[in-house]
Design a protein around this motif. Structure first.
Motif, PDB file in Angstrom:
ATOM      1  N   GLY A   1       0.792  -1.231   0.000  1.00  0.00           N
ATOM      2  CA  GLY A   1       0.000   0.000   0.000  1.00  0.00           C
ATOM      3  C   GLY A   1       0.820   1.274   0.000  1.00  0.00           C
ATOM      4  N   ALA A   2       2.154   1.213  -0.127  1.00  0.00           N
ATOM      5  CA  ALA A   2       2.953   2.450  -0.145  1.00  0.00           C
ATOM      6  C   ALA A   2       2.400   3.380  -1.239  1.00  0.00           C
ATOM      7  N   GLU A   3       2.137   4.615  -0.846  1.00  0.00           N
ATOM      8  CA  GLU A   3       1.548   5.581  -1.789  1.00  0.00           C
ATOM      9  C   GLU A   3       2.654   6.327  -2.520  1.00  0.00           C
ATOM     10  N   HIS A   4       2.692   6.155  -3.830  1.00  0.00           N
ATOM     11  CA  HIS A   4       3.697   6.871  -4.637  1.00  0.00           C
ATOM     12  C   HIS A   4       3.279   6.746  -6.105  1.00  0.00           C
ATOM     13  N   PRO A   5       3.532   7.783  -6.904  1.00  0.00           N
ATOM     14  CA  PRO A   5       3.122   7.731  -8.318  1.00  0.00           C
ATOM     15  C   PRO A   5       3.735   6.572  -9.100  1.00  0.00           C
ATOM     16  N   VAL A   6       4.809   5.962  -8.598  1.00  0.00           N
ATOM     17  CA  VAL A   6       5.432   4.856  -9.340  1.00  0.00           C
ATOM     18  C   VAL A   6       4.482   3.658  -9.462  1.00  0.00           C
ATOM     19  N   ARG A   7       3.466   3.603  -8.617  1.00  0.00           N
ATOM     20  CA  ARG A   7       2.462   2.525  -8.685  1.00  0.00           C
ATOM     21  C   ARG A   7       1.906   2.372 -10.099  1.00  0.00           C
ATOM     22  N   GLU A   8       1.742   3.504 -10.770  1.00  0.00           N
ATOM     23  CA  GLU A   8       1.092   3.509 -12.094  1.00  0.00           C
ATOM     24  C   GLU A   8       1.866   2.689 -13.129  1.00  0.00           C
ATOM     25  N   PHE A   9       3.125   2.363 -12.842  1.00  0.00           N
ATOM     26  CA  PHE A   9       3.947   1.620 -13.806  1.00  0.00           C
ATOM     27  C   PHE A   9       3.899   0.110 -13.574  1.00  0.00           C
ATOM     28  N   TYR A  10       3.226  -0.331 -12.520  1.00  0.00           N
ATOM     29  CA  TYR A  10       3.244  -1.751 -12.142  1.00  0.00           C
ATOM     30  C   TYR A  10       1.963  -2.459 -12.598  1.00  0.00           C
ATOM     31  N   PRO A  11       2.054  -3.360 -13.606  1.00  0.00           N
ATOM     32  CA  PRO A  11       0.856  -4.110 -14.020  1.00  0.00           C
ATOM     33  C   PRO A  11       0.258  -4.919 -12.862  1.00  0.00           C
ATOM     34  N   SER A  12       1.082  -5.347 -11.921  1.00  0.00           N
ATOM     35  CA  SER A  12       0.563  -6.114 -10.780  1.00  0.00           C
ATOM     36  C   SER A  12      -0.352  -5.257  -9.898  1.00  0.00           C
ATOM     37  N   LEU A  13      -0.220  -3.933  -9.996  1.00  0.00           N
ATOM     38  CA  LEU A  13      -1.015  -3.050  -9.144  1.00  0.00           C
ATOM     39  C   LEU A  13      -2.164  -2.395  -9.905  1.00  0.00           C
ATOM     40  N   VAL A  14      -1.925  -2.063 -11.166  1.00  0.00           N
ATOM     41  CA  VAL A  14      -2.956  -1.314 -11.905  1.00  0.00           C
ATOM     42  C   VAL A  14      -3.432  -2.049 -13.156  1.00  0.00           C
ATOM     43  N   GLY A  15      -2.936  -3.283 -13.373  1.00  0.00           N
ATOM     44  CA  GLY A  15      -3.417  -4.075 -14.508  1.00  0.00           C
ATOM     45  C   GLY A  15      -2.800  -3.648 -15.819  1.00  0.00           C
ATOM     46  N   PRO A  16      -3.461  -4.045 -16.917  1.00  0.00           N
ATOM     47  CA  PRO A  16      -2.871  -3.818 -18.242  1.00  0.00           C
ATOM     48  C   PRO A  16      -2.760  -2.337 -18.608  1.00  0.00           C
ATOM     49  N   ALA A  17      -3.441  -1.471 -17.853  1.00  0.00           N
ATOM     50  CA  ALA A  17      -3.374  -0.044 -18.181  1.00  0.00           C
ATOM     51  C   ALA A  17      -2.111   0.616 -17.614  1.00  0.00           C
ATOM     52  N   ALA A  18      -1.165  -0.192 -17.123  1.00  0.00           N
ATOM     53  CA  ALA A  18       0.048   0.376 -16.520  1.00  0.00           C
ATOM     54  C   ALA A  18       0.756   1.310 -17.513  1.00  0.00           C
TER      55      ALA A  18
END
Ligand SMILES: C[S@@+](CC[C@H](N)C(=O)[O-])C[C@H]1O[C@@H](n2cnc3c(N)ncnc32)[C@H](O)[C@@H]1O
Length: 354
Positions: free
Chosen positions: A68-85
């Motif tokens: 759950g660490a909050e950081h904009p880098v999350r958007e690059f991880y398919p494991s976190l945001v799916g195929p829309a990474a």
């Protein structure tokens, strides 16, 4: 304090590492960022000796994000945001900022955790090796996995295998492992394997599948794009949690001789290790090998391994594309069994050119 030489070696490791991240465009893009980030390299110098730095560090970052660490880098991880990474090409500066903001947490993980990636599909390699053992000995056999992590492979006989057009294993298995078979001829009958008389895992730190943090650590070691491998891992961890196998905590160098004495005298034993010897510091590998050999003092030992070719094992130079190999008990040479992808997405006969 890290020496200049250690920092240079780590930077070199990250410059070379993209070629190992075959299925992770994100990690390939991040390797040069870490190679050029001295504070991160200094932190990594504090890891346990022998641990593969890029797997460990990217695992640590992924662990924080999965937690759950909050950081904009999350958007690059398919494991976190799916195929829309987001496109990995833009990830570098964002990841560098993440490393600096979370330095203390990353440092604790890097110092305290081990590379324990438990790749469920490697059970396919063990299954094939058991068939090869069965050609030499009818069994039953005592199965020992050294570097077992959570112990997933110890249930090699409970999975279903879909290998090309062929299917093996119990038809009611809860987990099916699929891999591509690159041979022109069919695989041998992988249902013809010896029964398993006992199963024992050995690990420096057996993963406690009931512990949320241990489980998240294993999940974090799966590269973010490999969502199928992550699903398999979750299913296999649930199966292990339902019936935990015997796991012995400790260094194989100390544990194996004692374990060998406890297995029933004269009965055959299969010792398997995958992606484990590679993490043993180079100056301890001879001891590691001797400790495994000692399991053969009490009965015929079939020693099977799937390790990267970088550290030749028993003087055998493995196929650089990856190999499954076996040794003993009646022959004193290494018997290569198959060519295999590191994550067992495919397996091939030794003579296939693919
Ligand atoms: C990369 S994981 C591989 C896990 C599993 N064999 C697989 O292929 O999925 C390596 C495992 O070996 C363990 N390990 C490393 N050195 C060891 C040693 N000297 N004795 C026992 N376990 C060791 C680590 O703790 C880790 O769980």
């Amino acid at each position: 304090m890290a020496t200049a030489r250690e920092i240079d070696e780590l930077a070199g490791h990250f410059r070379d590492a993209p070629k190992t991240f075959t299925t992770s465009p994100l990690y390939r893009a991040l390797c040069p960022v870490v190679a050029g980030d001295r504070p991160t390299l200094e932190m990594l110098a504090g890891r346990r000796l022998g641990q593969q730095a890029s797997y460990l560090f990217f695992g640590a970052a992924h662990y924080l994000l999965l937690g759950g660490a909050e950081h904009p880098v999350r958007e690059f991880y398919p494991s976190l945001v799916g195929p829309a990474a987001a496109d990995p090409a833009g990830a570098g500066p964002v990841f560098r900022d993440f490393c600096h903001r979370f330095r203390a947490e990353l440092g604790r993980l890097v110092r305290g955790r081990l590379v324990q990636t438990n790749v469920v599909r490697r059970a396919v390699a063990l299954r094939y090796a058991l068939w090869a053992v069965g050609q030499r000995c009818p069994g039953p056999v005592h199965l020992v996995e050294v570097g077992a992590s959570a112990g997933i492979h110890l249930y090699v006989d409970r999975y279903r295998y879909l290998l090309g057009e062929q299917v093996f294993g119990p038809s009611d298995a809860a987990i099916t492992l699929d891999s591509r078979w690159l041979g022109r001829l069919p695989l041998p009958d992988l249902d013809d394997v010896p029964a398993i008389a006992s199963r024992t895992g050995v690990d420096l730190h057996p993963v406690d599948v009931a512990d949320e943090r241990d489980r998240r650590w294993l999940r974090a070691l799966v590269w973010p794009e490999n969502r199928d491998a992550a699903r398999l891992l979750e299913a296999a961890l649930d199966a292990v949690a339902a019936e935990p196998p015997v796991m012995i905590a400790g260094d194989a160098v100390e544990v194996c001789p004692e374990l060998g004495r406890h297995l029933p005298a004269g009965e055959p034993r299969v010792v398997f290790h995958a992606a484990t010897r590679m993490h043993v510091p180079a100056d301890r590998r001879a001891e590691f090998d001797r400790a495994i050999d000692s399991i053969g003092d009490g009965g015929p030992l079939y020693h099977v391994w799937q390790e990267p070719p970088a550290a030749p094992h028993r003087g055998h130079v493995a196929d650089p594309r990856g190999e499954l190999a076996m040794h003993g008990p009646d022959v004193d040479v290494v018997v290569p069994l198959l060519r295999v992808d590191g994550h067992l997405r495919w397996l091939a006969p030794l003579d296939a050119s693919a």
